[in-house]
Design a protein around this motif. Structure first.
Motif, short mmCIF file in Angstrom:
data_model
loop_
_atom_site.label_atom_id
_atom_site.label_comp_id
_atom_site.label_asym_id
_atom_site.label_seq_id
_atom_site.Cartn_x
_atom_site.Cartn_y
_atom_site.Cartn_z
N ALA A 71 18.01 72.93 57.31
CA ALA A 71 16.83 71.84 56.38
C ALA A 71 16.87 72.70 55.25
CB ALA A 71 16.11 71.19 57.05
N LEU A 72 16.23 73.95 55.48
CA LEU A 72 16.04 75.20 54.02
C LEU A 72 17.25 75.26 53.30
CD1 LEU A 72 14.19 76.74 52.64
CD2 LEU A 72 14.87 78.35 54.06
N ALA A 73 19.07 75.37 54.24
CA ALA A 73 20.10 75.79 53.13
C ALA A 73 20.48 74.58 53.13
CB ALA A 73 21.02 76.04 54.53
N GLN A 74 20.30 73.17 53.10
CA GLN A 74 20.80 72.09 52.62
C GLN A 74 19.23 71.42 51.52
OE1 GLN A 74 23.06 69.90 53.60
NE2 GLN A 74 22.31 68.03 51.61
N PHE A 117 16.53 82.22 50.01
CA PHE A 117 18.18 82.41 49.51
C PHE A 117 19.16 83.05 50.24
CE2 PHE A 117 21.67 81.37 47.09
CZ PHE A 117 21.41 79.82 47.52
N SER A 118 18.34 84.77 49.39
CA SER A 118 19.68 85.81 50.60
C SER A 118 19.99 85.44 51.65
CB SER A 118 18.69 86.76 49.95
OG SER A 118 17.87 87.66 50.63
N LEU A 119 18.82 85.66 52.76
CA LEU A 119 19.09 85.18 53.94
C LEU A 119 19.66 84.06 54.55
CD1 LEU A 119 16.48 87.02 56.15
CD2 LEU A 119 18.88 87.70 55.76
N VAL A 120 19.26 82.56 53.39
CA VAL A 120 20.10 81.63 54.12
C VAL A 120 21.14 80.69 53.31
CG1 VAL A 120 19.34 78.91 54.46
CG2 VAL A 120 18.15 80.69 55.32
N ASP A 121 21.74 80.97 51.96
CA ASP A 121 21.87 80.49 51.28
C ASP A 121 21.97 78.85 50.99
OD1 ASP A 121 24.57 80.77 52.55
OD2 ASP A 121 25.04 82.38 51.65
N PHE A 122 23.32 78.48 50.99
CA PHE A 122 23.70 77.38 51.50
C PHE A 122 23.77 77.23 53.33
CE2 PHE A 122 25.07 77.34 47.60
CZ PHE A 122 24.48 76.75 46.73
N GLY A 123 23.66 78.12 53.82
CA GLY A 123 23.79 78.42 55.75
C GLY A 123 25.16 79.50 56.00
N ASN A 124 25.78 80.51 55.16
CA ASN A 124 27.05 80.90 54.94
C ASN A 124 26.22 82.14 55.77
OD1 ASN A 124 29.50 79.73 54.07
ND2 ASN A 124 27.97 80.25 51.60
N ARG A 137 30.64 71.90 52.64
CA ARG A 137 29.66 71.29 52.10
C ARG A 137 29.72 71.89 50.97
NH1 ARG A 137 26.65 73.02 56.78
NH2 ARG A 137 24.89 73.97 55.37
N VAL A 138 29.70 73.25 49.95
CA VAL A 138 28.88 72.73 48.58
C VAL A 138 30.77 72.25 47.80
CG1 VAL A 138 29.59 74.66 46.88
CG2 VAL A 138 27.83 75.07 49.54
N ALA A 139 31.64 72.56 48.02
CA ALA A 139 33.34 72.30 47.45
C ALA A 139 32.85 70.95 47.91
CB ALA A 139 34.06 72.90 48.28
N ASP A 140 32.61 70.33 48.93
CA ASP A 140 32.16 69.03 48.76
C ASP A 140 31.29 68.05 47.20
OD1 ASP A 140 34.35 68.51 50.62
OD2 ASP A 140 32.65 68.08 52.11
#
Length: 204
Positions: A71-74, A117-124, A137-140
């Motif tokens: 959820a944090l990544a989203q 963010f340094s640990l989760v960012d967008f889920g990477n 997801r980011v590209a979309d």
């Protein structure tokens, strides 16, 4: 900004304002604790204590800490898209170069300043969820966000272009932050030049 994650990432979506504010506090606490203790030592109990909510409130939204990180990544992605949108409004009709600068600059800014963010960012960094690979997801999201600004159809060719750009930027920006805590500027400059060269060939 009080962005609430998309309901798909939650066991139960908040209905009332009070519930949404509690969810925001939980995710804020999760982000802060990720910076302090890392993902392995993160616990739902510690998040509840930091957020000042009963542990049951955490489990109302999340079954475990992985769902919380998802959820944090989203939320990170939604906040990132909002930041890029604001930058593009300021840039006016700057074409794809202004769009690329906004996309890269806001990503770097979040790497430097956004808690967790340094640990989760967008889920990477911590692979989370089952909604597809994070960079897809980011590209979309960028395709949907930027197609109108660029006057392009949001078709598969544009999605592939942005996916290649996102994968390239992700690899090089992470390298920059491994080399230096605030991001090695020389690597960031090279990343920007590589992205410009690729996008010029495809979008000009």
């Amino acid at each position: 900004m009080k962005t609430v994650p998309h309901p798909d990432t939650l066991r139960r979506a908040p209905v009332q304002r009070r519930s949404a504010e509690r969810l925001t506090r939980i995710l804020d606490a999760c982000a802060d604790l990720l910076d302090e203790v890392g993902y392995d030592d993160l616990s739902t109990r510690a998040v509840a204590q930091r957020a000042g909510v009963p542990i049951g409130s955490v489990y109302r939204f999340f079954g475990n800490k992985r769902q919380m990180a998802d959820a944090l990544a989203q939320r990170n992605l939604e906040r990132y898209a909002a930041r890029v949108t604001d930058r593009l409004k300021e840039a006016g009709d700057g074409g794809w170069r202004a769009a690329m600068d906004a996309v890269l600059d806001e990503y770097i800014a979040m790497k430097r300043t956004a808690p967790g963010f340094s640990l989760v960012d967008f889920g990477n960094q911590i692979p989370v969820g089952t909604r597809g690979e994070p960079n897809h997801r980011v590209a979309d999201a960028l395709t949907d966000l930027l197609s109108g600004y660029l006057g392009r159809e949001p078709d598969e060719d544009l999605r592939r272009t942005f996916l290649i750009a996102v994968e390239t930027a992700d690899t090089l920006v992470h390298l920059a932050f491994r080399v230096a805590p605030e991001g090695d500027e020389r690597i960031i400059v090279e990343a920007r030049e590589m992205l410009r060269a690729y996008l010029a060939r495809v979008l000009d």
